[in-house]
Write a protein that holds these residues in place. Structure first.
Motif, PDB file in Angstrom:
ATOM      1  N   ARG A  75       0.822  -1.318  -0.010  1.00  0.00           N
ATOM      2  CA  ARG A  75       0.001   0.187   0.103  1.00  0.00           C
ATOM      3  C   ARG A  75       0.969   1.430   0.245  1.00  0.00           C
ATOM      4  O   ARG A  75       0.450   2.056  -0.713  1.00  0.00           O
ATOM      5  CB  ARG A  75      -0.913  -0.042   1.227  1.00  0.00           C
ATOM      6  N   THR A  79       1.099   3.423  -3.553  1.00  0.00           N
ATOM      7  CA  THR A  79       0.387   4.696  -3.372  1.00  0.00           C
ATOM      8  C   THR A  79       1.480   5.742  -3.535  1.00  0.00           C
ATOM      9  O   THR A  79       0.943   6.711  -4.341  1.00  0.00           O
ATOM     10  CB  THR A  79      -0.294   4.684  -2.088  1.00  0.00           C
ATOM     11  N   PRO A  86      -5.853   6.007  -3.389  1.00  0.00           N
ATOM     12  CA  PRO A  86      -7.081   5.577  -2.328  1.00  0.00           C
ATOM     13  C   PRO A  86      -8.107   6.568  -2.545  1.00  0.00           C
ATOM     14  O   PRO A  86      -8.044   7.709  -2.296  1.00  0.00           O
ATOM     15  CB  PRO A  86      -6.279   5.990  -0.778  1.00  0.00           C
ATOM     16  N   GLN A  94     -11.724   1.037  -0.465  1.00  0.00           N
ATOM     17  CA  GLN A  94     -10.324   1.038  -0.600  1.00  0.00           C
ATOM     18  C   GLN A  94      -9.607  -0.559  -1.117  1.00  0.00           C
ATOM     19  O   GLN A  94      -8.960  -0.756  -1.568  1.00  0.00           O
ATOM     20  CB  GLN A  94      -9.488   1.771   0.379  1.00  0.00           C
TER      21      GLN A  94
END
Length: 743
Positions: A75, A79, A86, A94
């Motif tokens: 994540r 990200t 998100p 998510q």
């Protein structure tokens, strides 16, 4: 405690050497991977290695920590690179977004983790260490010799890490077998360390500082390159993932590399991917970089330009030049996009590349003479110095600016348009041409596939989906299965595998058999954006720089739909034609989804979307809380000793664990009614408890004996005895629940 420390030191050092070797492979793959993938794999390996060595946990707990760490790394890294953005609550929005966005990146991370786990459990002695180092050295030597990669420094680092690993293993074994001799060696640590460091430094410096010298013998890679010279982009024989294969100039079949093809008269041979750079394109819209088109299908490939001549108009390329005209442009909205192309190779090409149809070209490099550029309005090609296949392209520009008109299609309207609406006038017969000997089963299959489509566009969507789903992509198709003389027929019914030339040619031929005008286009796929490729894939309207290599050479189909003009179609698996849609149909999305894709997405979304997200979050929170409480209860003993280790600052010996474990059992028995006063010794308390609870007598006696041995005897407590203390403690707690009645 000494044994544990010795083992910990060796484990830590061996893990450092292993990670150092792994980093050499990451360094090798860095030019091939996106930076997000490289970062993900690097952080995965380093983090898992630290958890494996530093956390004093049992296997179950350690695996739990690793799994949590891996999910957190996915994540955080993906990200930060924009692979996943998100949106909405953590669950389910998510979570669903991460599931759909994390592939294929996580497979690299999982593979690296699996390899690390296997190696750490497999390399347990000197023989395995030597074997592992040898395998790595051989692999790097082969890659260095047979490819263009220069890996001498990586080899030096592997030798350095291998020597370090062997020295650490030797010292570990020496300390374990000869503790007295080890004590003597410890008296002169600096002398030993200095000698080892000197040897290691010399090996490393010699390795990474080796000068480039001419070899006495020609290495295999150089010999192969010399043998294949003339097949590169300038020679026009190499093709790509989407492009075509070249026909070797000699009678001996030579290996062909991917790249922009110059000869498409015979398609189908296998090739190797070449990742040498071709150009960098700055564009605000993701596009296919269009080169040339072909319209005459011969049954073996596409006719040469000598057989399908062009009507050309000379173009000077000045900033003041009139906008280029194109026949059959379509009556749809167009977006004007500037694209700056910088060539990263000295090879020359017959055309200048641009997104969709070129509106104007301006050369950005300095030159004295006016270039001889030729524009074909019918095919929308910009030829450099003529268009004949054998013509030369001297002084090919190294940098130029293209202004392209990118159509914005109203797809829903196009889907509903009937044949009569689209083709009020008779279609151009040149784009309906088919060989007279085209097998009938090709036409029959096209009709069968598209039977459920009500309009031409719907039929082409079905055809596109069928080709991409039912045939295997490979750069080396098995040509031994080929029996038919027709290229498309053999692909559809015999070989059933291939690369872009197979799919695009089949799409064009089958579309023509249904009366839909089509042409074959070759050029380059968009290329890569190492920093935010995934984000750009989702939003082609974002500006960026695209790096295009020979592996991106590609071919695709363009189909004509009357007032809507020429529309790209992509039947090759793994590719999506970058098409802009009108705003009411989700602006700037990728190619339209096939019916199978739409159904799959609906199925994926329907499972979670059918339940209220608030209810899902509450249920999940309760379930997670119950699971956490159960885990804490099940591993309460392990957590207690982890806390003790942190508090005391060192790993506990079995004797220390026995003492603390016994005292903990006493506290647990207190809650069962067995009290011990501050003035009582443990022996006195146990004697009184035996009288009060006779059923505890045997267990208390054995526990007390082990406790006193750990506390007062010089004899060491074994791990087996410590495990027995744990069993006795649990047994006492269970027996204490039983009440004794006196009669």
């Amino acid at each position: 405690m000494g044994t544990a420390r010795k083992f910990f030191a060796y484990r830590l050092l061996s893990m450092i050497w292993l990670v150092l070797i792994a980093l050499q492979w990451i360094d090798f793959t860095e030019p091939l991977w996106f930076s997000s993938t490289t970062s993900l794999v690097t952080i995965t390996i380093i983090g898992i290695a630290l958890i494996e060595v530093l956390l004093p946990l049992k296997a179950a707990w350690k695996w739990t920590v690793k799994i949590v760490y891996i999910f957190g790394v996915w994540r955080l890294v993906l990200t930060s690179y924009g692979v996943y953005v998100p949106t909405g609550p953590l669950f389910p929005d998510q979570l669903r977004g991460m599931v759909l966005s994390f592939t294929p990146y996580i497979w690299f991370s999982l593979a690296a983790w699996a390899l690390l786990e296997i190696v750490t459990r497999l390399i347990v002695n000197r023989r395995w260490i030597l074997f592992f180092i040898a395998i790595n050295l051989i692999a790097f030597a082969i890659i260095d010799s047979f490819t263009s990669y220069y890996l001498w420094s990586n080899v030096a680092w592997i030798v350095f890490a291998g020597l370090g690993w062997l020295v650490c293993y030797h010292l570990y074994e020496y300390r374990r077998k000869y503790p007295q001799g080890w004590q003597r060696l410890r008296r002169k640590p600096l002398k030993i360390a200095a000698n080892i460091l000197l040897i290691f430094t010399c090996v490393l410096l010699i390795g990474i500082s080796m000068p480039s010298v001419s070899p006495i013998l020609t290495d295999p890679y150089t010999a192969w390159k010399n043998r294949s010279e003339g097949q590169g982009g300038s020679g026009g024989t190499a093709k790509s993932k989407a492009a075509k294969k070249a026909v070797p100039t000699s009678s001996v079949q030579e290996e062909v590399l991917s790249g922009y093809s110059r000869d498409d008269r015979k398609l189908g041979n296998g090739f190797e991917f070449s990742y040498t750079p071709v150009m960098t394109v700055q564009s605000s819209v993701r596009s296919y970089w269009r080169g040339e088109t072909r319209r005459i299908y011969s049954g073996k490939g596409w006719a040469d330009l000598d057989e399908e001549p062009r009507e050309t108009k000379r173009y000077k390329g000045a900033a003041t030049s009139e906008p280029l005209e194109i026949e059959q442009p379509g009556k749809v909205e167009k977006r004007e996009v500037e694209q700056i192309v910088t060539m990263n190779t000295n090879n020359t090409y017959p055309v200048l590349f641009g997104g969709y149809s070129i509106k104007s070209v301006e050369l950005l490099d300095e030159r004295q003479e006016t270039p001889d550029m030729r524009w074909t309005s019918r095919e929308a090609e910009m030829f450099w110095n003529g268009y004949k296949r054998n013509s030369k392209q001297p002084d090919y520009p190294q940098k130029y600016k293209v202004v392209a008109d990118i159509p914005v299609y109203p797809i829903e309207k196009l889907r509903q348009a009937s044949y009569e609406t689209l083709y009020k006038d008779d279609p151009d017969k040149d784009y309906l041409q088919l060989p007279s000997d085209l097998p009938q089963r090709v036409k029959d299959l096209a009709k069968q596939i598209t039977a459920e489509g009500k309009t031409p566009y719907q039929k082409m969507e079905l055809l596109q989906s069928y080709l991409s789903v039912n045939y295997e992509y490979t750069n080396k198709p098995d040509l031994s299965k080929k029996k038919s003389d027709d290229f498309v027929d053999s692909f559809l019914f015999e070989i059933k595998q291939g690369y872009c030339d197979y799919y695009s040619t089949s799409m064009v031929v089958m579309a023509r058999s249904l009366g839909i005008p089509a042409r074959w286009v070759k050029g380059y796929a968009p290329g890569s954006q190492p920093n935010n490729e995934a984000m750009m894939m989702r939003n082609p309207g974002m500006s960026g720089e695209y790096r295009v290599s020979n592996a991106d050479a590609h071919s695709w189909a363009e189909l004509y739909f009357g007032d809507y003009g020429w529309v790209p179609f992509e039947a090759t698996p793994g590719f999506d034609a970058p098409i802009l849609y009108t705003e009411e149909e989700s602006t700037e999305t990728m190619a339209p989804e096939t019916p199978e894709e739409t159904q799959t997405v609906k199925q994926e979304e329907g499972f979670l979307s059918s339940i209220d997200p608030v209810i899902l979050r509450r249920i999940s929170a309760v379930a997670a809380g119950v699971l956490l409480a159960w885990l804490l209860y099940q591993f309460r003993n392990e957590l207690y000793f982890i806390w003790l280790r942190i508090r005391l600052g060192h790993a506990l010996t079995p004797g220390e664990k026995t003492v603390f474990g016994t005292l903990r059992a006493v506290r647990r028995l207190r809650r069962k009614g067995l009290q011990r006063s501050d003035q009582e010794t443990l022996r006195e308390a146990f004697s009184r408890w035996k009288e009060e609870r006779p059923q505890l007598k045997d267990a208390l006696s054995e526990l007390l004996a082990t406790f006193e041995k750990a506390s007062y005897s010089p004899a060491a407590i074994s791990t087996h005895e410590w495990r027995k203390v744990q069993q006795l403690s649990n047994q006492l707690v269970k027996l204490s629940r039983q009440r004794t009645t006196k009669g």
